[in-house]
Design a protein around this motif. Structure first.
Motif, PDB file in Angstrom:
ATOM      1  N   LYS A  44      -1.426  -8.631  21.074  1.00 12.48           N
ATOM      2  CA  LYS A  44      -1.759  -7.508  21.953  1.00 12.48           C
ATOM      3  C   LYS A  44      -0.824  -7.392  23.158  1.00 12.48           C
ATOM      4  O   LYS A  44      -1.219  -6.949  24.230  1.00 12.48           O
ATOM      5  CB  LYS A  44      -3.211  -7.614  22.423  1.00 12.48           C
ATOM      6  N   THR A  45       0.418  -7.838  22.985  1.00  7.55           N
ATOM      7  CA  THR A  45       1.438  -7.701  24.032  1.00  7.55           C
ATOM      8  C   THR A  45       2.571  -6.828  23.510  1.00  7.55           C
ATOM      9  O   THR A  45       3.107  -7.071  22.430  1.00  7.55           O
ATOM     10  CB  THR A  45       2.006  -9.068  24.439  1.00  7.55           C
ATOM     11  N   ASP A  46       2.919  -5.793  24.258  1.00  2.00           N
ATOM     12  CA  ASP A  46       4.009  -4.909  23.836  1.00  2.00           C
ATOM     13  C   ASP A  46       5.332  -5.665  23.785  1.00  2.00           C
ATOM     14  O   ASP A  46       5.642  -6.462  24.682  1.00  2.00           O
ATOM     15  CB  ASP A  46       4.161  -3.731  24.811  1.00  2.00           C
ATOM     16  N   ILE A  47       6.105  -5.401  22.739  1.00  2.00           N
ATOM     17  CA  ILE A  47       7.463  -5.922  22.631  1.00  2.00           C
ATOM     18  C   ILE A  47       8.410  -4.801  23.042  1.00  2.00           C
ATOM     19  O   ILE A  47       8.389  -3.712  22.456  1.00  2.00           O
ATOM     20  CB  ILE A  47       7.772  -6.397  21.200  1.00  2.00           C
ATOM     21  N   VAL A  48       9.219  -5.055  24.049  1.00  2.00           N
ATOM     22  CA  VAL A  48      10.101  -4.031  24.609  1.00  2.00           C
ATOM     23  C   VAL A  48      11.552  -4.468  24.461  1.00  2.00           C
ATOM     24  O   VAL A  48      11.903  -5.617  24.779  1.00  2.00           O
ATOM     25  CB  VAL A  48       9.768  -3.775  26.094  1.00  2.00           C
ATOM     26  N   LEU A  49      12.390  -3.570  23.975  1.00  2.00           N
ATOM     27  CA  LEU A  49      13.818  -3.834  23.811  1.00  2.00           C
ATOM     28  C   LEU A  49      14.584  -3.212  24.966  1.00  2.00           C
ATOM     29  O   LEU A  49      14.428  -2.026  25.267  1.00  2.00           O
ATOM     30  CB  LEU A  49      14.307  -3.244  22.485  1.00  2.00           C
TER      31      LEU A  49
END
Length: 213
Positions: A44-49
């Motif tokens: 439930k943690t966003d993965i951001v590039l």
């Protein structure tokens, strides 16, 4: 790699098929149990590039929340960060070094020389393998790099054995500035396990003679 100040230009949330492929690529690259790879991606943690804003660079960094967990080197390779490995300490094979060697690695981002190595997690680690580096007596990695030759097959105790790609104390770490246990202090990493006085003295003497460059 992150000896220069790290700034970013643009970011995007990674999800769906792209995230599934990233996890698959990490699994194939690191060659460990799927569970270890999945620990890099907190539930439930966003993965951001985010793209690194170095002139002409194609380096990109994946974040889980505010934690940089993976690096795309811009040449088709990916590797976990030290901070990512604190979430999944068994995600990579690793080399163990004498404690004084950490001053060379953390202080200047030096590459690891073979005389500083005291052990490794497997009988053989082939050339080109992405590896973690740990200090004797501390279970968490202090650096990530590429193995330049298999330490087990070295004919002499000489030479640069790991090209360090990311290390505790560098400019990528500075974005979060976390210390995962009491052994991670400014400029070096200490053992958090009790040692016998003679063993500690021997390790200090060996490390001072080994070092890195």
């Amino acid at each position: 790699m992150f000896k220069k100040k790290v700034e970013f230009k643009g970011s995007s949330v990674v999800g769906g098929k792209t995230l599934k492929k990233l996890k698959s690529d990490a699994f194939n690259c690191f060659g460990v149990a799927e569970e270890s790879v999945l620990q890099l991606f907190p539930h439930k943690t966003d993965i951001v590039l985010k793209k690194v804003a170095w002139g002409g660079s194609k380096v990109q960094v994946y974040f889980a929340g505010d934690v940089p967990i993976l690096v795309d080197d811009g040449r088709g390779g990916i590797f976990p960060t030290v901070m990512g490995l604190w979430l999944s300490p068994d995600c990579l094979p690793f080399l163990v070094v004498a404690q004084p060697v950490s001053k060379f690695l953390c202080g200047s981002g030096a590459d690891l020389m073979l005389p500083g190595v005291r052990g490794m997690s497997a009988e053989s680690i082939p050339q080109g393998t992405i590896v973690a580096v740990k200090v004797q007596g501390n279970p968490l990695p202090i650096a990530v790099g590429m193995c330049l030759f298999d330490p087990a097959t070295a004919e002499t105790r000489e030479g640069k054995v790991v090209e360090v790609l990311q290390v505790y104390g560098d400019n990528l770490w500075e974005l979060q500035s976390a210390q995962p246990n009491a052994g991670f202090v400014e400029g070096e990493v200490l053992s958090i396990e009790e040692e016998q006085p003679a063993a500690a003295a021997a390790a200090a003497a060996d490390g001072a003679a080994a070092g890195a460059e």
